[in-house]
Design an enzyme around this catalytic site. Sequence first.
Site, PDB file in Angstrom:
ATOM      1  N   HIS A  25      -0.624  -0.967  -6.979  1.00 35.19           N
ATOM      2  CA  HIS A  25       0.320  -1.201  -5.892  1.00 35.19           C
ATOM      3  C   HIS A  25       1.301  -0.035  -5.811  1.00 35.19           C
ATOM      4  O   HIS A  25       1.540   0.661  -6.792  1.00 35.19           O
ATOM      5  CB  HIS A  25       1.095  -2.500  -6.112  1.00 35.19           C
ATOM      6  CG  HIS A  25       0.255  -3.733  -5.985  1.00 35.19           C
ATOM      7  ND1 HIS A  25       0.673  -4.966  -6.418  1.00 35.19           N
ATOM      8  CD2 HIS A  25      -0.978  -3.930  -5.471  1.00 35.19           C
ATOM      9  CE1 HIS A  25      -0.255  -5.871  -6.179  1.00 35.19           C
ATOM     10  NE2 HIS A  25      -1.276  -5.253  -5.608  1.00 35.19           N
ATOM     11  N   CYS A  36       0.832  -1.202   0.000  1.00 36.95           N
ATOM     12  CA  CYS A  36       0.000   0.000   0.000  1.00 36.95           C
ATOM     13  C   CYS A  36       0.870   1.257   0.000  1.00 36.95           C
ATOM     14  O   CYS A  36       2.073   1.223   0.244  1.00 36.95           O
ATOM     15  CB  CYS A  36      -0.931  -0.002   1.203  1.00 36.95           C
ATOM     16  SG  CYS A  36      -0.078   0.046   2.796  1.00 36.95           S
TER      17      CYS A  36
END
Length: 360
Positions: free
Chosen positions: A216, A28
Amino acid sequence: MDLSFTTKSVKINGQNHRILLQNENGPCALLALANILILSPDHTRFSNELIRLVNKGSQISLKELIEVLADIALQVTDKPSTDISELLSLLPRLHEGLNINPEFNGSFENTKEMSIFRLFNVDVVHGWVINSFINENIDEKLSHYSYESAQRILTQAADINCGISQDENSDEVLRDAMHLGLFLNESPTQLTAFGLLRLREKLLHNKFSILFRNDHFSTLFKYEDRLYTLVTDFGYKNCKDIVWQSLDSVDGSCDAFFAGNFSAAEVNGQQLSTDIERDFGTGNLLLEEIQQIENDKELAKQLQEQEQERVTKFEAKRKIHSHKKNSEIHAPVKKDKFKRRSSLLNAKASEKEKSECVVM
């Protein structure tokens, strides 16, 4: 139960650090940002509190991490209190998911979420870039599309092909959609060879940034003209020698693991199962990402087929029209016979068009 992050001790160019590893939310933005603040000499003067928190133990909570990042933001900003409060309210979304929209010229749509990274003076980059030098007339225009605007054009083109909608620029929409569909089809890993080359040229030596790819976020570092991402997969927790993964290829086939001093790392088979997912290899994308890629491929294929069919029909009609004109010159046809035949052809053409329309 509060979410937490596991920490890992690494040695980078002779200096000891503790970095954060991925939890169940994967790579993250919060993780990538925090690790830059920990490792980057340009940021560590503001991040002593964060470094102390990470060095405190083998795990830290998400709540603690967000609180410390908020404190750092208050130190580095010169924004009015109302503006900073709004930005700080977005901090939890760095872990939950951000509305990041990459544009195919290498930039991003300017959203509030992007302002968070500017607040910490951290660059976010991507390599999903169209090479506008190959076909300047087409690719220069396409490079101004973003991922989201490309999806809208693809949907609009599908509606046009099915007769659901029609406007004066339909031909332009169909052309753009066909080329965009091909581009998406050819870059399923959201990285192109041209984009990778641009990253190598654009990024500064010994500088950190955040790489956005396939929803991502990775901590990216340029060292001696080569790009590396910080390895934060939990599966590598006990692999002390694996710190970096090179970013050498679009599909991951040429990428390799490296130690903290950027020497080649040896992977111990007992420590690391061979089926551990790599962050961005094409064979290890998340299930929903694979489905999205397949959907894009199928849509691109259908649009290409429909465009080709449209061109073929147009050429056929043009030839028939030309043949009729020649026939009229050499062998005139009675009006009533011509009307009956024309009516029959129009009826058949209408039935054929209806049967060929597929709602997507």
